[in-house]
Design a protein around this motif. Sequence first.
Motif, mmCIF file in Angstrom:
data_model
loop_
_atom_site.group_PDB
_atom_site.id
_atom_site.type_symbol
_atom_site.label_atom_id
_atom_site.label_comp_id
_atom_site.label_asym_id
_atom_site.label_seq_id
_atom_site.Cartn_x
_atom_site.Cartn_y
_atom_site.Cartn_z
ATOM 1 N N PRO A 172 0.806 -1.225 0.000
ATOM 2 C CA PRO A 172 0.000 0.000 0.000
ATOM 3 C C PRO A 172 0.840 1.277 0.000
ATOM 4 N N ILE A 173 2.008 1.239 0.650
ATOM 5 C CA ILE A 173 2.882 2.416 0.657
ATOM 6 C C ILE A 173 3.477 2.637 -0.723
ATOM 7 N N SER A 174 3.880 1.557 -1.380
ATOM 8 C CA SER A 174 4.415 1.671 -2.741
ATOM 9 C C SER A 174 3.381 2.300 -3.669
ATOM 10 N N ILE A 175 2.149 1.844 -3.552
ATOM 11 C CA ILE A 175 1.073 2.374 -4.395
ATOM 12 C C ILE A 175 0.833 3.847 -4.104
ATOM 13 N N ALA A 176 0.742 4.182 -2.815
ATOM 14 C CA ALA A 176 0.450 5.561 -2.423
ATOM 15 C C ALA A 176 1.554 6.518 -2.875
ATOM 16 N N LEU A 177 2.811 6.116 -2.750
ATOM 17 C CA LEU A 177 3.923 6.969 -3.170
ATOM 18 C C LEU A 177 3.889 7.213 -4.681
ATOM 19 N N THR A 178 3.547 6.172 -5.431
ATOM 20 C CA THR A 178 3.463 6.321 -6.885
ATOM 21 C C THR A 178 2.304 7.236 -7.266
ATOM 22 N N GLN A 179 1.156 7.059 -6.621
ATOM 23 C CA GLN A 179 0.008 7.930 -6.882
ATOM 24 C C GLN A 179 0.331 9.377 -6.535
ATOM 25 N N LYS A 180 1.021 9.578 -5.425
ATOM 26 C CA LYS A 180 1.388 10.933 -5.000
ATOM 27 C C LYS A 180 2.333 11.572 -6.010
ATOM 28 N N TYR A 181 3.243 10.783 -6.555
ATOM 29 C CA TYR A 181 4.173 11.296 -7.572
ATOM 30 C C TYR A 181 3.400 11.794 -8.798
ATOM 31 N N ILE A 182 2.395 11.023 -9.217
ATOM 32 C CA ILE A 182 1.584 11.431 -10.366
ATOM 33 C C ILE A 182 0.830 12.721 -10.060
ATOM 34 N N ALA A 183 0.210 12.762 -8.875
ATOM 35 C CA ALA A 183 -0.567 13.944 -8.483
ATOM 36 C C ALA A 183 0.326 15.180 -8.363
ATOM 37 N N ASP A 184 1.499 15.025 -7.774
ATOM 38 C CA ASP A 184 2.422 16.162 -7.632
ATOM 39 C C ASP A 184 2.894 16.650 -8.995
ATOM 40 N N GLY A 185 3.085 15.696 -9.927
ATOM 41 C CA GLY A 185 3.485 16.080 -11.284
ATOM 42 C C GLY A 185 2.415 16.911 -11.963
ATOM 43 N N LEU A 186 1.148 16.538 -11.760
ATOM 44 C CA LEU A 186 0.042 17.311 -12.327
ATOM 45 C C LEU A 186 0.012 18.715 -11.751
ATOM 46 N N ALA A 187 0.213 18.799 -10.425
ATOM 47 C CA ALA A 187 0.209 20.111 -9.771
ATOM 48 C C ALA A 187 1.354 20.976 -10.294
ATOM 49 N N GLY A 188 2.516 20.347 -10.502
ATOM 50 C CA GLY A 188 3.664 21.082 -11.020
ATOM 51 C C GLY A 188 3.425 21.598 -12.426
ATOM 52 N N MET A 189 2.810 20.747 -13.274
ATOM 53 C CA MET A 189 2.514 21.178 -14.642
ATOM 54 C C MET A 189 1.489 22.304 -14.655
ATOM 55 N N ALA A 190 0.495 22.206 -13.753
ATOM 56 C CA ALA A 190 -0.517 23.268 -13.672
ATOM 57 C C ALA A 190 0.119 24.585 -13.247
ATOM 58 N N GLN A 191 1.061 24.511 -12.313
ATOM 59 C CA GLN A 191 1.751 25.716 -11.855
ATOM 60 C C GLN A 191 2.591 26.320 -12.973
ATOM 61 N N MET A 192 3.270 25.456 -13.739
ATOM 62 C CA MET A 192 4.075 25.954 -14.854
ATOM 63 C C MET A 192 3.210 26.616 -15.913
ATOM 64 N N ARG A 193 2.028 26.026 -16.174
ATOM 65 C CA ARG A 193 1.117 26.643 -17.141
ATOM 66 C C ARG A 193 0.631 27.999 -16.651
ATOM 67 N N ALA A 194 0.360 28.090 -15.336
ATOM 68 C CA ALA A 194 -0.101 29.361 -14.768
ATOM 69 C C ALA A 194 0.982 30.427 -14.880
ATOM 70 N N VAL A 195 2.222 30.046 -14.576
ATOM 71 C CA VAL A 195 3.344 30.992 -14.694
ATOM 72 C C VAL A 195 3.505 31.425 -16.142
ATOM 73 N N GLY A 196 3.361 30.461 -17.078
ATOM 74 C CA GLY A 196 3.467 30.783 -18.498
ATOM 75 C C GLY A 196 2.406 31.784 -18.926
ATOM 76 N N ARG A 197 1.165 31.602 -18.420
ATOM 77 C CA ARG A 197 0.092 32.534 -18.756
ATOM 78 C C ARG A 197 0.399 33.928 -18.238
ATOM 79 N N LEU A 198 0.913 34.002 -16.997
ATOM 80 C CA LEU A 198 1.255 35.304 -16.421
ATOM 81 C C LEU A 198 2.350 35.998 -17.219
ATOM 82 N N LYS A 199 3.343 35.223 -17.657
ATOM 83 C CA LYS A 199 4.428 35.806 -18.461
ATOM 84 C C LYS A 199 3.892 36.338 -19.780
ATOM 85 N N ARG A 200 3.001 35.540 -20.416
ATOM 86 C CA ARG A 200 2.433 35.988 -21.689
ATOM 87 C C ARG A 200 1.582 37.231 -21.500
ATOM 88 N N GLN A 201 0.803 37.263 -20.409
ATOM 89 C CA GLN A 201 -0.015 38.445 -20.130
ATOM 90 C C GLN A 201 0.864 39.660 -19.886
#
Length: 209
Positions: free
Chosen positions: A161-190
Amino acid sequence: MSLQLLSEQLLLSCPSYAPAKSLPLYVPGEVSLQRIKFSSPVVLYASKNNPGAAAAAAMLVEGVDALSVTEVPPALGGVAATHFLLYLAHETYVGEAGDALAEELREARANHLPLVMLHENDMDNGGCEFARFFETTPQDLIAGGLYTALAFANYPGPFRPISIALTQKYIADGLAGMAQMRAVGRLKRQGSVIMRREKTNKKEDLSGV
């Protein structure tokens, strides 16, 4: 988890817990009990050329609405995969299927499809030492930095269960990171648009003078 198992055995040896066979112990805040949030749905691609990938993917998505699995290659359309699951076990990269998997990885990396690597550590379920992959993986993938990313260990028994949870968390954190990068990109373009407008307005003011 190791400390939890040791504590359980210690308590079961005490007279107060003698009748018990097991104890429902937990550590407050442990990752397997955390509710992992996904900022957007995730579709894991489990290649048919990757033995065991479909079973591993099913394990990762069980009970998580935001996660799903597809066996349709991204290049063929269908349900659009958002991530490539690479299940690393003894049979990975073996034979014709291994050659086909390597080609899929090359294409996925060329198209910047996020990779999730899960390394099987259950020796009764096709597990092997990670060093094996430096012998079986095509050299161009190794030289291209395939294994610079983190491969999560998939441990058996109470550690699963810990192996599964760590892998799921990695995926979720990656999504959050990509969303943050997109937000920063939008601010730069604006910001760039605003600066261009200001420069244009200054030119108009000077022309008026």
